[in-house]
Write an enzyme that holds these catalytic residues in place. Structure first.
Site, short mmCIF file in Angstrom:
data_model
loop_
_atom_site.label_atom_id
_atom_site.label_comp_id
_atom_site.label_asym_id
_atom_site.label_seq_id
_atom_site.Cartn_x
_atom_site.Cartn_y
_atom_site.Cartn_z
N ARG A 106 17.57 24.93 16.40
CA ARG A 106 17.38 23.56 15.91
C ARG A 106 17.79 22.55 16.99
NH1 ARG A 106 16.89 21.46 10.62
NH2 ARG A 106 17.93 19.47 10.21
N ASP A 107 18.91 22.84 17.64
CA ASP A 107 19.33 22.01 18.77
C ASP A 107 18.86 22.64 20.08
OD1 ASP A 107 20.67 20.31 17.00
OD2 ASP A 107 22.46 21.57 17.05
N HIS A 162 12.99 18.32 13.15
CA HIS A 162 13.75 19.55 13.40
C HIS A 162 13.03 20.81 12.92
CE1 HIS A 162 17.48 18.18 15.08
NE2 HIS A 162 17.74 17.35 14.09
N LYS A 180 21.61 12.99 4.79
CA LYS A 180 22.04 12.01 5.79
C LYS A 180 23.05 11.02 5.23
CE LYS A 180 19.37 13.20 9.33
NZ LYS A 180 19.92 13.63 10.63
N ARG A 187 31.80 19.55 15.94
CA ARG A 187 31.25 18.51 15.06
C ARG A 187 31.58 18.79 13.61
NH1 ARG A 187 25.18 15.88 14.97
NH2 ARG A 187 24.92 15.91 12.71
N ASP A 226 16.44 7.73 11.61
CA ASP A 226 17.06 8.90 12.22
C ASP A 226 16.05 9.64 13.09
OD1 ASP A 226 18.72 11.44 12.50
OD2 ASP A 226 19.95 10.26 11.11
N HIS A 248 16.69 17.17 19.32
CA HIS A 248 16.71 15.76 19.72
C HIS A 248 16.28 15.64 21.18
CE1 HIS A 248 20.11 15.20 16.53
NE2 HIS A 248 18.94 15.48 15.99
N ASP A 275 13.75 12.61 11.84
CA ASP A 275 14.68 13.63 12.33
C ASP A 275 14.56 14.94 11.57
OD1 ASP A 275 17.02 14.34 14.04
OD2 ASP A 275 17.85 14.73 12.05
N ASP A 306 19.27 6.33 15.74
CA ASP A 306 20.51 6.93 16.24
C ASP A 306 20.30 7.82 17.46
OD1 ASP A 306 19.16 8.83 14.72
OD2 ASP A 306 20.99 9.73 13.91
N HIS A 307 19.08 8.29 17.66
CA HIS A 307 18.74 9.15 18.80
C HIS A 307 17.28 9.48 18.69
CE1 HIS A 307 18.52 12.45 16.00
NE2 HIS A 307 19.70 12.11 15.54
N SER A 321 23.24 12.62 15.73
CA SER A 321 23.56 11.66 14.67
C SER A 321 25.04 11.35 14.59
CB SER A 321 23.12 12.21 13.31
OG SER A 321 21.74 12.24 13.22
C1 3PG Z 1 21.69 19.05 12.55
O1 3PG Z 1 22.87 19.20 12.28
O2 3PG Z 1 20.80 18.98 11.69
C2 3PG Z 1 21.29 18.99 14.00
O3 3PG Z 1 22.06 19.88 14.74
C3 3PG Z 1 21.53 17.63 14.55
O4 3PG Z 1 20.89 16.64 13.79
P1 3PG Z 1 21.54 15.25 13.49
O5 3PG Z 1 22.46 14.93 14.65
O6 3PG Z 1 20.36 14.31 13.46
O7 3PG Z 1 22.25 15.31 12.20
CO CO Z 2 18.80 15.56 13.96
#
Ligand code: 3PG
Ligand code: CO
Length: 555
Positions: free
Chosen positions: A166-167, A430, A357, A282, A24, A497, A426, A467-468, A77
């Protein structure tokens, strides 16, 4: 008619054990000091990269390649695992909401009509992530929805904001709140009683996922529904500014607050007769709140009050649970995923990650469906994540335990596909803690090594991908790619990311001779991986899947 039966691959055998490893937040970028993957010791991943060039390549993991609105959208993700599992590119939530808002169709749908019935006498509450990250939500969508809802009759609106960091860069929440306040002021000029009613940092308030910590959702409930929080302010701008003054304060982790009037009364608790919209598109971090808002029977925490409301999600978040039952925009119909095909073709599947995850390799992988397709063919194992910490404190997370579970599953010979997500790069990326992220990358690499060694032992095949991007670039850069400094001369840490591509590596003793990456899919993305994996299981992919990345040459 439709059949789940897959055609046999003309050249590749069945019955090989395949390990599918998703790192991740593991992208490919220039080697430099902000590339934690480069700085960390990662011999297993290095050896894949330095091995046979026809067995290692990069694929796109962002933007249109994963169904996002534009190529300026970083990967994430949800869309990454959706693409990996479904083998096709679906217009994703972000895009579907854009379209519904632009055409105005959002206001004609069942979900909006449903909440609209409360507008005459009740308040419309909007709850969600306030940023332009585009991963869970987008500010411009909220702005359009506010405008549209008021034009369609909402007279009293309360917004419950979750700050990001975070984003998007830490510290940007002040600006987002100011922008929202301006919009709400304009609505007030038009006679709409519109205000921010509560808030808090996304990792402290509401946006937990996969039932890791219900207290997070409870803190949100208390502020949003009950109007109770440890911090009370007259305005949200003041709240965010003040709360950020605490040592080590960070947008992601701001404590919950409520906005109160001159008498100290909360301005917007959720009460009987109100309408609520969770405006994140999401799913993963909205499902828990959706359950609390929707389920009559609920025992995860004491709701104290369960108001009779009309609730719509921006999207339906879980297709299996049909949760929530009302929504403004129909979610992408991610059907016929590779997981579902494979179990119908005799491929026994094991999937594992740790809590934070877990749904990525199950729920997202399977097209936003919780649960098994065929229970007797599948086993999904969740390893409990460390609780109540930020992961820079424990950057190794449960990588070793995940690898051990994968090892045991492979050695048991009860499964044909053993699929894991390794969260380290990941989750620690973050946090923005560069030192810890380096440790995290090494831990993920150690886990990869254990899985590859086990595949070696059983004569299996591995597919290692990500995944990214995230940990490969930890600094915000200008257009020229140079690190950006803040006003104190410090680099601006990139917690989010990236737009970077990710590796795909294949190999293992079970890989038939002559298998190599094709050269005619240069623009391949994550969605091409599903057909590739199906081939390695000995099947042709369905005709409408994105093409396989591999070919078999006679030698
Ligand atoms: C999160 O929800 O932690 C981030 O906004 C995105 O992280 P993820 O796509 O790797 O879950
Ligand atoms: Co992430």
């Amino acid at each position: 008619g439709f059949s789940w039966k897959l055609n046999d691959h003309p050249k590749l055998p069945k019955g090989k054990i395949i390990a599918v490893v998703v790192l991740d937040g593991w992208g490919e970028a220039n080697p430099n000091q902000y590339n934690c993957i480069h700085v960390a010791e990662t011999p297993a991943m290095d050896s894949l990269k330095k091995g046979a060039p026809e067995k290692w390549r990069l694929v796109k993991a962002h933007g249109k390649a994963v169904g996002l609105p534009t190529d300026d959208d970083m990967g994430n993700s949800e869309v990454g695992h959706n693409a990996l599992g479904a083998g096709r590119i679906f217009a994703q939530g972000a895009k579907l909401v854009d379209l519904a808002l632009a055409s105005g169709k959002i206001y004609e749908g069942e979900g909006f009509k449903y909440i609209k019935e409360s507008f005459e006498t009740g308040t419309l509450h909007l709850i969600g992530l306030l940023s332009d990250g585009g991963v869970h939500s987008r500010l411009d969508q909220l702005q359009l929805l506010l405008k549209g809802a008021s034009e369609h009759g909402a007279k009293r609106i309360r917004v419950h904001v979750l700050t990001d960091g975070r984003d998007v860069l830490d510290g940007t929440s002040i600006g987002f709140v100011e922008t929202l306040e301006n919009d709400l002021a304009k609505l007030r000029e038009k006679g709409v009683d519109a205000q921010i009613a509560s808030g808090g940092g996304r990792m402290q308030v509401t946006m937990d996922r996969y039932e890791n910590d219900w207290d997070v959702v409870k803190r949100g409930w208390d502020a949003q529904v009950l109007g109770e929080a440890p911090h009370k302010f007259k305005s949200a701008v003041e709240a965010v500014k003040k709360l950020r003054e605490a040592p080590n304060a960070n947008d992601q982790y701001l404590p919950p607050f409520v906005i109160v009037d001159d008498n100290g009364k909360p301005v917007g608790p959720i009460v009987d007769g109100d309408a609520v919209v969770t405006f994140n598109f999401r799913a993963d971090r909205m499902v828990m709140l959706a359950k609390a808002l929707e389920y009559e029977d609920f025992d995860k925490f004491d709701r104290v009050r369960f108001p009779k409301i009309r609730y719509s999600g921006m999207l339906q978040y879980d297709g299996e649970l049909k949760l929530p039952s009302h929504y403004l925009v129909s979610p992408p119909e991610i059907d016929r995923t590779s997981g579902e095909y494979l179990v119908h073709n005799g491929v026994r599947t094991f999937a594992c990650s740790e809590t934070v995850k877990f749904g990525h390799v199950t729920f997202f992988w399977n097209g936003n469906r919780s649960g098994y397709f065929k229970q007797e063919m599948e086993e999904y194992v969740e390893i409990p994540s460390d609780f109540g910490i930020t992961f820079n404190v424990e950057p190794k997370m449960k990588a070793l335990e995940i690898a051990e579970k994968a090892r045991d599953a492979i050695l048991s010979r009860k499964f044909d596909q053993v699929r894991v997500n390794l969260p380290n790069s990941d989750m620690v990326g973050h946090t923005g803690d560069i030192e810890a992220t380096i440790v995290a990358c090494k831990a993920a690499d150690d886990a990869v090594k254990m899985i590859l060694d086990t595949i070696e032992q059983v004569g299996g095949i591995y597919v290692v991908t990500a995944d990214h991007g995230n940990a490969e670039d930890m600094v915000k850069r200008n257009k020229k790619g140079e690190p950006l400094l803040d006003k104190n001369g410090n680099i601006q840490i990139l917690t989010s990311h990236t737009l970077q591509p990710v590796p795909v590596a294949i190999g293992g003793p079970g890989l038939a001779p002559g298998v190599r990456f094709r050269e005619d899919v240069p623009d391949g993305g994550l969605a091409n991986v599903a057909a590739t994996v199906m081939n390695l299981h000995g099947f042709e992919a369905p005709a409408d899947y994105e093409s396989t990345l591999i070919e078999v040459v006679d030698n």
